[in-house]
Design a protein around this motif. Structure first.
Motif, PDB file in Angstrom:
ATOM      1  N   UNK A 254       0.826  -1.214   0.000  1.00  0.00           N
ATOM      2  CA  UNK A 254       0.000   0.000   0.000  1.00  0.00           C
ATOM      3  C   UNK A 254       0.855   1.256   0.000  1.00  0.00           C
ATOM      4  N   UNK A 255       0.272   2.322  -0.542  1.00  0.00           N
ATOM      5  CA  UNK A 255       0.921   3.633  -0.489  1.00  0.00           C
ATOM      6  C   UNK A 255       0.947   4.148   0.937  1.00  0.00           C
ATOM      7  N   UNK A 256       2.106   4.664   1.351  1.00  0.00           N
ATOM      8  CA  UNK A 256       2.202   5.318   2.649  1.00  0.00           C
ATOM      9  C   UNK A 256       1.632   6.730   2.557  1.00  0.00           C
ATOM     10  N   UNK A 257       1.481   7.335   3.699  1.00  0.00           N
ATOM     11  CA  UNK A 257       0.981   8.702   3.733  1.00  0.00           C
ATOM     12  C   UNK A 257       1.886   9.681   3.017  1.00  0.00           C
ATOM     13  N   UNK A 258       3.198   9.362   2.949  1.00  0.00           N
ATOM     14  CA  UNK A 258       4.126  10.276   2.275  1.00  0.00           C
ATOM     15  C   UNK A 258       4.206  10.023   0.776  1.00  0.00           C
ATOM     16  N   UNK A 259       3.370   9.096   0.262  1.00  0.00           N
ATOM     17  CA  UNK A 259       3.350   8.826  -1.164  1.00  0.00           C
ATOM     18  C   UNK A 259       4.275   7.716  -1.618  1.00  0.00           C
TER      19      UNK A 259
END
Length: 832
Positions: A254-259
């Motif tokens: 999954x994508x992290x919050x920082x992209x």
């Protein structure tokens, strides 16, 4: 129904009286030439060819359908038995962002909660065999600090069976990190229920078990598992904290919050906080390695200490576990009043069989992982199934459950009928629990199994099955169907009817897009490999069954998922078949399903009578607000009026269905009924966007966004977006799109146009969208072939008003008189 603690003590005493010890070495593993990855186990060529031939096409169709539905970017499916691998195939993509990467059979997956079963449970049970742990001992014996806050009486067995009373997860706030910090938070936990009284699936249980492994073996769980499980079995790609050199083969999650994208880093947030692993998550591995593990478990079940004896080189025996241990693990430990059956470390279910729902959930052990992974071992039939996907990629929105159900259903269709007595005879360790579950007064059909769904709605096939197929018993059947017709357990209606006792399914008829709903153009006839039944195409030279096709049949059964739009051809296939059945004197039975675009919404122009065609079979508005069963009732009277023929119709209605339901509210699995109707959201857009499909415009076929993207090389995207936004279409956002379709009128050409996103489903009106799109394309460019939209719009008056430049409001108002007449007639056919 569950083993008492006293019984467990007796069995454990017998188990521990045998010689103890673990072998440190395993013999050489069978290998094949494949870059970077050792092969799986040897395969029996005849068995592999047989299973691949029978199930390969159906499994591929099921996977591709779920990929189309956005449930996962790709998957690896592997099936094996005690002889070796029977089927192995990779599908789709292991990464879709930032760039696409093809899935391969050697892809390494974040196995998530398969860690619990493969690593932690196996380690704990090995230590039990060596006398280092006792199942009925309190955890505090090995970890004294754990006793704090009312946890003194929790036992090792209760952790394995998820009956400890602990919560599912630790708190994440305030933010924390560190393995020892996680253990301190475990110590601070208090049981929510008395130990042993209730089963609640809990990651905390296995965090504790992972720590116990370390405390009694003096090895961390990763080191213990590598030394005593992975290395001896040749599981060379299975490990915690995978090294950098494996990264290329690891499926990102999954994508992290920082992209940034998680790849090779554990997805589970608590395992991540604890340093990348814990007893509940953190393991990475491949399908091949899990096959090695499952193969070893099957030989444990057989009491065979040398699972690799077929290899040319001699192998030292490596008993992963003892047969007595596995016998204990596959018995129910969860409280009798709870519907979910769990053993020690594993979920329990019935073996794969055509009537497995009539059996107690015993004889098959399995586990799944949050990231989209799953492993099931049928101990009765000595067969295992591995499904690995990264369904959370890229944004955590996928769902692996429909595919799990469907492939297990396909496997079940290949096995003979199994009875409770067969189960007890062949697995003697389960005799007592099988007898208890089969005793008078126990309704096994009411016990949800491991793969049960929380469906709100029972479709026609579910209702028919609950009635023991009484409406069809003794009749010679023809079935009109495709892959979209699955029941709540994931079974194709085709397989239900072909394996049900007392039924005689003789022929299968297929509509546009074929049985597997993935073809375009004319469909050829053939054979269904799973059932062996003939497939007769009703979208080729013939659109209606001929008398020869119906020879030897008493009843035609119809079951498919409709799209809720007048021009979807499954309505026409049903109408043609009803007429043919009436001419031949056959019964016609419809197994009803939901209208995916909401059955209380009626909108759009009503079809002109002289415009009837195969894409416009009856005088319905574009959005008719009816289920196929209700339309069948309409068509019965329509056919009688037009031809004098009498259709002997029976509709098996749904239970629990309400007209305002969105498809997602039914709890049913979405199987795309055709290649480009991929999601329920696409289905909502389809009745509007398809207005223009007959003209010189791309509606996104051949892209990842069919019916969400519309355009052509000649469209001015800026002007079209501005004009359509001025129409103020409710519940919809419209933005620019530039795309290159791989098929359709502008194949491999750059198209400019619009993208539609539904923001408020209750307000969205597909017919206003279709009207706006058609009007604005006409107003903006005279090259738009508006006359070619007549077949889809179905109303000369509406087309004339668009060409005359009338307003959106005036044209929509012009539909109302005919819609009122339709609504009055429609009311007499409604079932819900």
């Amino acid at each position: 129904m569950r083993a008492t603690l006293h019984t467990m003590r007796l069995r454990l005493a017998c188990l521990l009286s045998a010689a103890c010890g673990l072998y440190a070495v395993h013999g050489p593993v069978h290998t094949q030439t494949q870059t970077q990855t050792p092969a799986t186990l040897p395969a029996s060529p005849q068995q592999a060819a047989s299973l691949s031939d029978r199930l390969g096409a159906a499994i591929g169709a099921a996977v591709r359908a779920q990929m189309d539905a956005g449930a996962m970017p790709g998957a690896v499916v592997l099936i094996g038995n005690e002889e070796g691998v029977q089927f192995k195939q990779a599908y789709g993509w292991r990464a879709s962002q930032p760039e696409r990467e093809a899935m391969s059979t050697d892809t390494v997956f974040d196995l998530a909660s398969l860690t619990k079963a493969v690593a932690t449970t196996t380690a704990v049970m090995q230590l039990v065999e060596r006398g280092r742990l006792k199942l009925d001992a309190p955890v505090a014996r090995y970890w004294p600090a754990f006793a704090a806050n009312g946890k003194r009486d929790i036992t090792v067995a209760q952790l394995l069976a998820h009956t400890s009373g602990l919560r599912p997860d630790l708190d994440s706030n305030p933010p924390w990190t560190g393995y020892q910090t996680g253990l301190h938070k475990v110590i601070a936990e208090k049981p929510q229920t008395p130990p042993g009284t209730r089963m609640v699936y809990s990651d905390i249980n296995f965090i504790v078990l992972g720590e116990l492994v370390q405390r009694v073996s003096q090895l961390s769980l990763p080191d213990y598992a590598e030394r005593h499980i992975f290395h001896p079995l040749g599981m060379r790609d299975t490990r915690f904290l995978p090294p950098a050199e494996m990264r290329q083969r690891i499926a990102p999650t999954e994508l992290r919050g920082d992209g940034s994208m998680m790849r090779g880093t554990v997805h589970d947030p608590f395992a991540h906080r604890m340093g990348g692993w814990a007893g509940h998550a953190g393991l990475f591995g491949t399908a091949d390695d899990l096959a090695r593990f499952a193969h070893a478990m099957l030989h444990v079940a057989a009491g065979d200490a040398q699972p690799n004896r077929r290899q040319a080189q001699p192998a030292r025996a490596y008993p992963l576990l003892r047969a007595e241990t596995l016998n204990l693990m596959m018995q129910r430990q969860s409280p009798a009043e709870q519907s979910e059956w769990r053993g020690l470390g594993w979920s329990l279910d019935a073996p794969w069989s055509p009537q497995r729902e009539t059996l107690p959930p015993l004889g098959l052990i399995g586990h799944t992982g949050y990231t989209g992974t799953g492993l099931w071992i049928d101990l009765l039939h000595k067969q295992y199934l591995i499904i690995l996907s990264n369904r959370v990629h890229p944004r955590g929105l996928g769902d692996a459950r429909p595919l799990r159900r469907q492939i297990q259903a396909l496997l079940s269709a290949t096995h003979p009928v199994t009875t409770a007595s067969t189960l007890a005879d062949r697995l003697p360790a389960l005799q007592e629990q099988v007898a208890q579950a089969s005793s008078p007064g126990v309704n096994v059909m009411a016990l949800p199994a491991m793969n049960a769904t929380n469906t709100t709605v029972m479709t026609g096939i579910d209702v028919l099955r609950s009635q023991h197929y009484s409406a069809l018993t003794g009749q010679r059947l023809g079935l009109i169907t495709n892959l979209s017709a699955v029941d709540s357990k994931g079974w194709r209606t085709l397989d239900r009817l072909s394996t049900a006792p007392g039924l005689q399914l003789r022929k299968v008829f297929t509509p546009e897009h074929g049985l597997n709903r993935d073809q375009e153009g004319q469909i050829a006839s053939g054979t269904d490999a799973v059932s062996g039944l003939p497939l007769i195409s009703l979208y080729g030279k013939q659109l209606r069954p001929t008398p020869d096709m119906l020879q030897g049949l008493d009843t035609l059964v119809f079951d498919m998922q409709d799209a809720g739009a007048r021009f979807y051809t499954y309505i026409s296939t049903m109408g043609e078949a009803m007429q043919a059945a009436a001419q031949a004197g056959l019964n016609f039975v419809v197994l009803d399903r939901p209208n995916p675009v909401i059955a209380d919404r009626v909108s759009g122009p009503v079809l002109d009578a002289d415009l009837r065609s195969f894409t416009a079979f009856a005088e319905l508005p574009v959005q008719h607000g009816m289920t196929l069963g209700e339309i069948a009732r309409w068509l019965r009277d329509d056919i009688r009026t037009r031809t004098g023929l009498e259709v002997k119709l029976q509709v098996i209605g749904m239970q629990g269905y309400k007209r305002p339901m969105r498809f997602e509210q039914t709890g049913l699995d979405w199987v795309p009924p055709s290649p480009n109707l991929r999601t329920p959201t696409t289905a909502l857009l389809y009745p509007g966007v398809a207005w223009v499909e007959g003209a010189n415009i791309s509606v996104g076929r051949g892209t990842d966004k069919p019916f969400e993207w519309v355009g052509a090389p000649w469209v001015d995207a800026d002007k079209l977006v501005e004009a359509m936004n001025a129409d103020k279409l409710p519940g919809l956002t419209i933005s620019m799109a530039h795309f290159t379709p791989a098929s359709g009128p502008y194949q491999n050409q750059l198209c400019h146009g619009v993208q539609f996103r539904i923001t408020q489903r209750d307000q969205f009106d597909a017919q206003l969208l279709g009207l706006s799109l058609t009007r604005q394309l006409r107003l903006q460019n005279p090259s738009f072939q508006i006359d070619k939209t007549l077949g889809m719009i179905g109303s000369r008056d509406t087309l004339a008003r668009i060409k005359a430049g009338q307003s959106q409001e005036a044209i929509a108002q012009s539909w109302q008189d005919r819609l009122r007449d339709f609504m009055t007639r429609r009311a007499t056919y409604l079932l819900y």
